[in-house]
Structure formats: C-alpha cells, structure tokens
Design a protein around this motif. Sequence first.
Motif, PDB file in Angstrom:
ATOM      1  N   LEU A 189       0.821  -1.211   0.000  1.00  0.00           N
ATOM      2  CA  LEU A 189       0.000   0.000   0.000  1.00  0.00           C
ATOM      3  C   LEU A 189       0.858   1.265   0.000  1.00  0.00           C
ATOM      4  O   LEU A 189       0.479   2.275  -0.590  1.00  0.00           O
ATOM      5  CB  LEU A 189      -0.955  -0.001   1.194  1.00  0.00           C
ATOM      6  CG  LEU A 189      -2.040  -1.067   1.164  1.00  0.00           C
ATOM      7  CD1 LEU A 189      -2.930  -0.965   2.396  1.00  0.00           C
ATOM      8  CD2 LEU A 189      -2.866  -0.983  -0.102  1.00  0.00           C
ATOM      9  N   GLY A 190       2.020   1.198   0.655  1.00  0.00           N
ATOM     10  CA  GLY A 190       2.924   2.355   0.651  1.00  0.00           C
ATOM     11  C   GLY A 190       3.434   2.675  -0.744  1.00  0.00           C
ATOM     12  O   GLY A 190       3.465   3.831  -1.171  1.00  0.00           O
ATOM     13  N   THR A 191       3.805   1.634  -1.473  1.00  0.00           N
ATOM     14  CA  THR A 191       4.275   1.823  -2.851  1.00  0.00           C
ATOM     15  C   THR A 191       3.159   2.376  -3.731  1.00  0.00           C
ATOM     16  O   THR A 191       3.346   3.364  -4.457  1.00  0.00           O
ATOM     17  CB  THR A 191       4.790   0.490  -3.434  1.00  0.00           C
ATOM     18  OG1 THR A 191       5.870   0.024  -2.630  1.00  0.00           O
ATOM     19  CG2 THR A 191       5.237   0.655  -4.877  1.00  0.00           C
ATOM     20  N   LEU A 248      -0.508  -5.793  -9.221  1.00  0.00           N
ATOM     21  CA  LEU A 248      -0.016  -7.071  -8.710  1.00  0.00           C
ATOM     22  C   LEU A 248       0.488  -6.937  -7.273  1.00  0.00           C
ATOM     23  O   LEU A 248       0.285  -7.849  -6.450  1.00  0.00           O
ATOM     24  CB  LEU A 248       1.079  -7.623  -9.613  1.00  0.00           C
ATOM     25  CG  LEU A 248       0.620  -8.138 -10.972  1.00  0.00           C
ATOM     26  CD1 LEU A 248       1.821  -8.500 -11.841  1.00  0.00           C
ATOM     27  CD2 LEU A 248      -0.309  -9.322 -10.808  1.00  0.00           C
ATOM     28  N   ILE A 249       1.134  -5.824  -6.951  1.00  0.00           N
ATOM     29  CA  ILE A 249       1.591  -5.588  -5.576  1.00  0.00           C
ATOM     30  C   ILE A 249       0.397  -5.548  -4.636  1.00  0.00           C
ATOM     31  O   ILE A 249       0.396  -6.179  -3.570  1.00  0.00           O
ATOM     32  CB  ILE A 249       2.409  -4.281  -5.484  1.00  0.00           C
ATOM     33  CG1 ILE A 249       3.750  -4.431  -6.194  1.00  0.00           C
ATOM     34  CG2 ILE A 249       2.618  -3.871  -4.015  1.00  0.00           C
ATOM     35  CD1 ILE A 249       4.503  -3.128  -6.371  1.00  0.00           C
ATOM     36  N   ILE A 250      -0.630  -4.816  -5.010  1.00  0.00           N
ATOM     37  CA  ILE A 250      -1.819  -4.698  -4.161  1.00  0.00           C
ATOM     38  C   ILE A 250      -2.525  -6.047  -4.040  1.00  0.00           C
ATOM     39  O   ILE A 250      -2.891  -6.465  -2.936  1.00  0.00           O
ATOM     40  CB  ILE A 250      -2.765  -3.610  -4.702  1.00  0.00           C
ATOM     41  CG1 ILE A 250      -2.098  -2.239  -4.581  1.00  0.00           C
ATOM     42  CG2 ILE A 250      -4.095  -3.625  -3.954  1.00  0.00           C
ATOM     43  CD1 ILE A 250      -2.815  -1.130  -5.306  1.00  0.00           C
ATOM     44  N   VAL A 258      -3.181  -8.260  -0.622  1.00  0.00           N
ATOM     45  CA  VAL A 258      -4.508  -8.741  -0.230  1.00  0.00           C
ATOM     46  C   VAL A 258      -4.481 -10.262  -0.068  1.00  0.00           C
ATOM     47  O   VAL A 258      -5.014 -10.803   0.913  1.00  0.00           O
ATOM     48  CB  VAL A 258      -5.570  -8.308  -1.262  1.00  0.00           C
ATOM     49  CG1 VAL A 258      -6.892  -9.024  -1.021  1.00  0.00           C
ATOM     50  CG2 VAL A 258      -5.748  -6.795  -1.230  1.00  0.00           C
ATOM     51  N   MET A 259      -3.840 -10.961  -0.994  1.00  0.00           N
ATOM     52  CA  MET A 259      -3.776 -12.419  -0.914  1.00  0.00           C
ATOM     53  C   MET A 259      -3.042 -12.869   0.347  1.00  0.00           C
ATOM     54  O   MET A 259      -3.458 -13.830   1.004  1.00  0.00           O
ATOM     55  CB  MET A 259      -3.103 -12.994  -2.162  1.00  0.00           C
ATOM     56  CG  MET A 259      -3.968 -12.908  -3.399  1.00  0.00           C
ATOM     57  SD  MET A 259      -3.127 -13.509  -4.875  1.00  0.00           S
ATOM     58  CE  MET A 259      -2.915 -15.226  -4.476  1.00  0.00           C
ATOM     59  N   VAL A 260      -1.953 -12.204   0.671  1.00  0.00           N
ATOM     60  CA  VAL A 260      -1.202 -12.549   1.879  1.00  0.00           C
ATOM     61  C   VAL A 260      -2.100 -12.430   3.098  1.00  0.00           C
ATOM     62  O   VAL A 260      -2.070 -13.264   4.000  1.00  0.00           O
ATOM     63  CB  VAL A 260       0.049 -11.644   2.011  1.00  0.00           C
ATOM     64  CG1 VAL A 260       0.631 -11.700   3.400  1.00  0.00           C
ATOM     65  CG2 VAL A 260       1.097 -12.046   0.987  1.00  0.00           C
ATOM     66  N   ASN A 261      -2.945 -11.402   3.124  1.00  0.00           N
ATOM     67  CA  ASN A 261      -3.838 -11.205   4.262  1.00  0.00           C
ATOM     68  C   ASN A 261      -5.010 -12.175   4.257  1.00  0.00           C
ATOM     69  O   ASN A 261      -5.386 -12.707   5.295  1.00  0.00           O
ATOM     70  CB  ASN A 261      -4.363  -9.766   4.290  1.00  0.00           C
ATOM     71  CG  ASN A 261      -3.323  -8.845   4.853  1.00  0.00           C
ATOM     72  OD1 ASN A 261      -2.958  -8.979   5.997  1.00  0.00           O
ATOM     73  ND2 ASN A 261      -2.842  -7.946   4.041  1.00  0.00           N
TER      74      ASN A 261
END
Length: 109
Positions: free
Chosen positions: A66-68, A93-95, A99-102
């Motif tokens: 989210l920072g990026t 893809l970063i976002i 989300v997937m990690v969470n």
Amino acid sequence: MKSVLLLLIAIISEVIATCALKESAGFTRLLPTLIVIIGYGIAFYLFTISLEQIPLGIAYAVWSGLGTAGTILVSNLLWNEKLQLVQMAGIVLIIVGSVMVNLFNQPST
C-alpha cells in the motif's frame, strides 16, 4: 481492528513523508524536511504498535504494497508523474499480492 487502523495510519504517514522527501530538496527546505522527520517518526511508531497484534510478515507486506501504491498515486497527482501500462499492472499485482497474503493468512498454532 485497532492494530489494522494504526497500520493504515502508519502507511499514510509514510507516504506523506516519502513525498515530502522530493520537496525537501536534499533537506535544504525546512518545512518539507520537518514533514519527513515527523512523518517517518509517526509511521515507524505506529507500525511498531501495530506489530503487537499483526504478524511482522503480514504487516510488512501490507506496508510495502500500500505504501508503494500510495506513493505512486500521490506522485502522479502532485507532480504529474505518468505511468506506463506495464507499471500500472505491476502496482496492481503488488496490491493483489498484499490482499492475498492477508486473506490466506493461517494463524500459527
């Protein structure tokens, strides 16, 4: 829930501080320099508190993703720094990865 809110505020603080780096002109302008120092101070303090409830790996994935994305969005709005399609896809893809990690985080037993 409080930890998630603190993490989000930490991320916002970090994005503000990071964007102020550009305006600080190598720390030669006082106000932007103060924003950098205070913003990073708040960001790291709140990040530390959020780690009492959120696992480090998860918190850092959200923080970096989210920072990026936030920094890129602000730089686009403030300084008209345009992105190419492939760069936008990378941000998405970063976002999505954050989300997937969470979503698929399994609590340790």
